[in-house]
Design a protein around this motif. Structure first.
Motif, PDB file in Angstrom:
ATOM      1  N   TYR A   1       4.274   6.311  -4.856  1.00 60.87           N
ATOM      2  CA  TYR A   1       4.663   6.544  -6.243  1.00 60.87           C
ATOM      3  C   TYR A   1       3.490   6.961  -7.120  1.00 60.87           C
ATOM      4  O   TYR A   1       3.509   6.771  -8.327  1.00 60.87           O
ATOM      5  CB  TYR A   1       5.410   5.329  -6.784  1.00 60.87           C
ATOM      6  CG  TYR A   1       6.718   5.163  -6.049  1.00 60.87           C
ATOM      7  CD1 TYR A   1       7.778   6.030  -6.298  1.00 60.87           C
ATOM      8  CD2 TYR A   1       6.865   4.214  -5.045  1.00 60.87           C
ATOM      9  CE1 TYR A   1       8.963   5.924  -5.588  1.00 60.87           C
ATOM     10  CE2 TYR A   1       8.052   4.110  -4.333  1.00 60.87           C
ATOM     11  CZ  TYR A   1       9.095   4.964  -4.614  1.00 60.87           C
ATOM     12  OH  TYR A   1      10.265   4.864  -3.897  1.00 60.87           O
ATOM     13  N   GLY A   2       2.462   7.538  -6.504  1.00 65.43           N
ATOM     14  CA  GLY A   2       1.399   8.187  -7.253  1.00 65.43           C
ATOM     15  C   GLY A   2       0.164   7.370  -7.561  1.00 65.43           C
ATOM     16  O   GLY A   2      -0.761   7.869  -8.184  1.00 65.43           O
ATOM     17  N   GLY A   3       0.135   6.130  -7.129  1.00 66.06           N
ATOM     18  CA  GLY A   3      -1.033   5.297  -7.388  1.00 66.06           C
ATOM     19  C   GLY A   3      -2.138   5.525  -6.367  1.00 66.06           C
ATOM     20  O   GLY A   3      -2.002   6.321  -5.438  1.00 66.06           O
TER      21      GLY A   3
ATOM     22  N   TYR B   1       0.835  -1.207   0.000  1.00 65.25           N
ATOM     23  CA  TYR B   1       0.000   0.000   0.000  1.00 65.25           C
ATOM     24  C   TYR B   1       0.869   1.255   0.000  1.00 65.25           C
ATOM     25  O   TYR B   1       0.606   2.206  -0.737  1.00 65.25           O
ATOM     26  CB  TYR B   1      -0.932   0.013   1.207  1.00 65.25           C
ATOM     27  CG  TYR B   1      -1.955  -1.085   1.198  1.00 65.25           C
ATOM     28  CD1 TYR B   1      -3.037  -1.044   0.318  1.00 65.25           C
ATOM     29  CD2 TYR B   1      -1.854  -2.167   2.060  1.00 65.25           C
ATOM     30  CE1 TYR B   1      -3.979  -2.056   0.296  1.00 65.25           C
ATOM     31  CE2 TYR B   1      -2.800  -3.182   2.054  1.00 65.25           C
ATOM     32  CZ  TYR B   1      -3.859  -3.125   1.175  1.00 65.25           C
ATOM     33  OH  TYR B   1      -4.792  -4.119   1.156  1.00 65.25           O
ATOM     34  N   ILE B   2       1.885   1.253   0.833  1.00 66.82           N
ATOM     35  CA  ILE B   2       2.796   2.400   0.915  1.00 66.82           C
ATOM     36  C   ILE B   2       3.471   2.630  -0.431  1.00 66.82           C
ATOM     37  O   ILE B   2       3.555   3.760  -0.911  1.00 66.82           O
ATOM     38  CB  ILE B   2       3.836   2.182   2.029  1.00 66.82           C
ATOM     39  CG1 ILE B   2       3.144   2.232   3.394  1.00 66.82           C
ATOM     40  CG2 ILE B   2       4.968   3.196   1.945  1.00 66.82           C
ATOM     41  CD1 ILE B   2       3.986   1.733   4.547  1.00 66.82           C
ATOM     42  N   ASP B   3       3.941   1.568  -1.035  1.00 64.90           N
ATOM     43  CA  ASP B   3       4.626   1.664  -2.322  1.00 64.90           C
ATOM     44  C   ASP B   3       3.698   2.251  -3.393  1.00 64.90           C
ATOM     45  O   ASP B   3       4.093   3.130  -4.156  1.00 64.90           O
ATOM     46  CB  ASP B   3       5.121   0.282  -2.730  1.00 64.90           C
ATOM     47  CG  ASP B   3       6.331   0.313  -3.626  1.00 64.90           C
ATOM     48  OD1 ASP B   3       7.160   1.239  -3.489  1.00 64.90           O
ATOM     49  OD2 ASP B   3       6.461  -0.593  -4.472  1.00 64.90           O
TER      50      ASP B   3
ATOM     51  N   ILE C   1      -0.568   9.635   2.920  1.00 68.15           N
ATOM     52  CA  ILE C   1       0.478  10.569   2.520  1.00 68.15           C
ATOM     53  C   ILE C   1       0.312  11.815   3.369  1.00 68.15           C
ATOM     54  O   ILE C   1      -0.789  12.351   3.483  1.00 68.15           O
ATOM     55  CB  ILE C   1       0.356  10.914   1.019  1.00 68.15           C
ATOM     56  CG1 ILE C   1       0.643   9.678   0.177  1.00 68.15           C
ATOM     57  CG2 ILE C   1       1.288  12.057   0.663  1.00 68.15           C
ATOM     58  CD1 ILE C   1       0.406   9.875  -1.292  1.00 68.15           C
ATOM     59  N   GLU C   2       1.387  12.237   3.991  1.00 71.42           N
ATOM     60  CA  GLU C   2       1.362  13.484   4.763  1.00 71.42           C
ATOM     61  C   GLU C   2       1.678  14.631   3.832  1.00 71.42           C
ATOM     62  O   GLU C   2       2.731  14.634   3.188  1.00 71.42           O
ATOM     63  CB  GLU C   2       2.383  13.434   5.891  1.00 71.42           C
ATOM     64  CG  GLU C   2       1.889  12.789   7.135  1.00 71.42           C
ATOM     65  CD  GLU C   2       2.791  13.097   8.312  1.00 71.42           C
ATOM     66  OE1 GLU C   2       4.037  13.095   8.143  1.00 71.42           O
ATOM     67  OE2 GLU C   2       2.265  13.330   9.389  1.00 71.42           O
ATOM     68  N   GLU C   3       0.797  15.565   3.758  1.00 77.59           N
ATOM     69  CA  GLU C   3       1.021  16.742   2.935  1.00 77.59           C
ATOM     70  C   GLU C   3       2.081  17.606   3.602  1.00 77.59           C
ATOM     71  O   GLU C   3       2.073  17.777   4.824  1.00 77.59           O
ATOM     72  CB  GLU C   3      -0.268  17.541   2.778  1.00 77.59           C
ATOM     73  CG  GLU C   3      -1.384  16.761   2.097  1.00 77.59           C
ATOM     74  CD  GLU C   3      -1.051  16.326   0.682  1.00 77.59           C
ATOM     75  OE1 GLU C   3      -0.325  17.059  -0.010  1.00 77.59           O
ATOM     76  OE2 GLU C   3      -1.513  15.251   0.281  1.00 77.59           O
TER      77      GLU C   3
ATOM     78  N   GLY D   1      -4.685   9.081  -1.665  1.00 79.18           N
ATOM     79  CA  GLY D   1      -3.603   9.275  -0.707  1.00 79.18           C
ATOM     80  C   GLY D   1      -3.762   8.511   0.590  1.00 79.18           C
ATOM     81  O   GLY D   1      -3.030   8.745   1.550  1.00 79.18           O
ATOM     82  N   ARG D   2      -4.684   7.551   0.615  1.00 74.55           N
ATOM     83  CA  ARG D   2      -4.944   6.827   1.856  1.00 74.55           C
ATOM     84  C   ARG D   2      -5.272   5.366   1.570  1.00 74.55           C
ATOM     85  O   ARG D   2      -5.834   5.035   0.533  1.00 74.55           O
ATOM     86  CB  ARG D   2      -6.123   7.467   2.575  1.00 74.55           C
ATOM     87  CG  ARG D   2      -6.315   6.930   3.973  1.00 74.55           C
ATOM     88  CD  ARG D   2      -7.457   7.584   4.705  1.00 74.55           C
ATOM     89  NE  ARG D   2      -7.294   9.032   4.707  1.00 74.55           N
ATOM     90  CZ  ARG D   2      -8.275   9.893   4.943  1.00 74.55           C
ATOM     91  NH1 ARG D   2      -9.485   9.455   5.170  1.00 74.55           N
ATOM     92  NH2 ARG D   2      -8.062  11.182   4.931  1.00 74.55           N
ATOM     93  N   ALA D   3      -4.919   4.499   2.529  1.00 76.15           N
ATOM     94  CA  ALA D   3      -5.281   3.086   2.450  1.00 76.15           C
ATOM     95  C   ALA D   3      -5.511   2.569   3.860  1.00 76.15           C
ATOM     96  O   ALA D   3      -4.838   2.989   4.805  1.00 76.15           O
ATOM     97  CB  ALA D   3      -4.177   2.272   1.776  1.00 76.15           C
ATOM     98  N   VAL D   4      -6.459   1.669   4.000  1.00 78.75           N
ATOM     99  CA  VAL D   4      -6.758   1.047   5.286  1.00 78.75           C
ATOM    100  C   VAL D   4      -6.548  -0.453   5.125  1.00 78.75           C
ATOM    101  O   VAL D   4      -6.959  -1.037   4.125  1.00 78.75           O
ATOM    102  CB  VAL D   4      -8.210   1.358   5.722  1.00 78.75           C
ATOM    103  CG1 VAL D   4      -8.559   0.628   7.004  1.00 78.75           C
ATOM    104  CG2 VAL D   4      -8.401   2.855   5.892  1.00 78.75           C
ATOM    105  N   PHE D   5      -5.901  -1.068   6.120  1.00 80.52           N
ATOM    106  CA  PHE D   5      -5.660  -2.511   6.081  1.00 80.52           C
ATOM    107  C   PHE D   5      -5.634  -3.042   7.503  1.00 80.52           C
ATOM    108  O   PHE D   5      -5.605  -2.281   8.467  1.00 80.52           O
ATOM    109  CB  PHE D   5      -4.348  -2.833   5.354  1.00 80.52           C
ATOM    110  CG  PHE D   5      -3.127  -2.370   6.089  1.00 80.52           C
ATOM    111  CD1 PHE D   5      -2.458  -3.215   6.968  1.00 80.52           C
ATOM    112  CD2 PHE D   5      -2.643  -1.083   5.913  1.00 80.52           C
ATOM    113  CE1 PHE D   5      -1.339  -2.781   7.651  1.00 80.52           C
ATOM    114  CE2 PHE D   5      -1.526  -0.649   6.589  1.00 80.52           C
ATOM    115  CZ  PHE D   5      -0.870  -1.500   7.461  1.00 80.52           C
TER     116      PHE D   5
END
Length: 90
Positions: free
Chosen positions: A55-57, A49-51, A84-86, A65-69
């Motif tokens: 890299y823009g996905g 998820y981080i990757d 992603i921290e702005e 800019g967010r994912a939950v797992f």
């Protein structure tokens, strides 16, 4: 291109037991500086998820800019949010 900072937050717990590494709801980790502090099992799940985010996905069904797992430990099942921290502009 500078890679964005990634924040990992534990937002919930679904399992019946506490974390074997001592993590609890509300803990926050910086992907770049706290890597050794986060449970290796959770990091194993978080990394794809981080990757993708870094890299823009984007993750289908998740806000940009967010994912939950979830943690893979069936006894604990912590819920993590990766975002992603702005960067702060002055």
């Amino acid at each position: 291109m500078k890679r964005p900072k990634i924040k990992i937050t534990i937002t919930g717990r679904l399992g019946k037991c506490g974390c074997h590494r001592g993590h609890k709801v509300g803990d926050v980790f910086d992907f770049d500086t706290d890597r050794g502090k986060l449970c290796p099992m959770a990091m194993h799940v978080a990394f794809p998820y981080i990757d993708i985010l870094r890299y823009g996905g984007s993750i289908p069904g998740q806000p940009k800019g967010r994912a939950v797992f979830c943690c893979p430990d069936v006894d604990t099942i912590h819920v993590f949010q990766v975002e992603i921290e702005e960067e702060q502009t002055e």
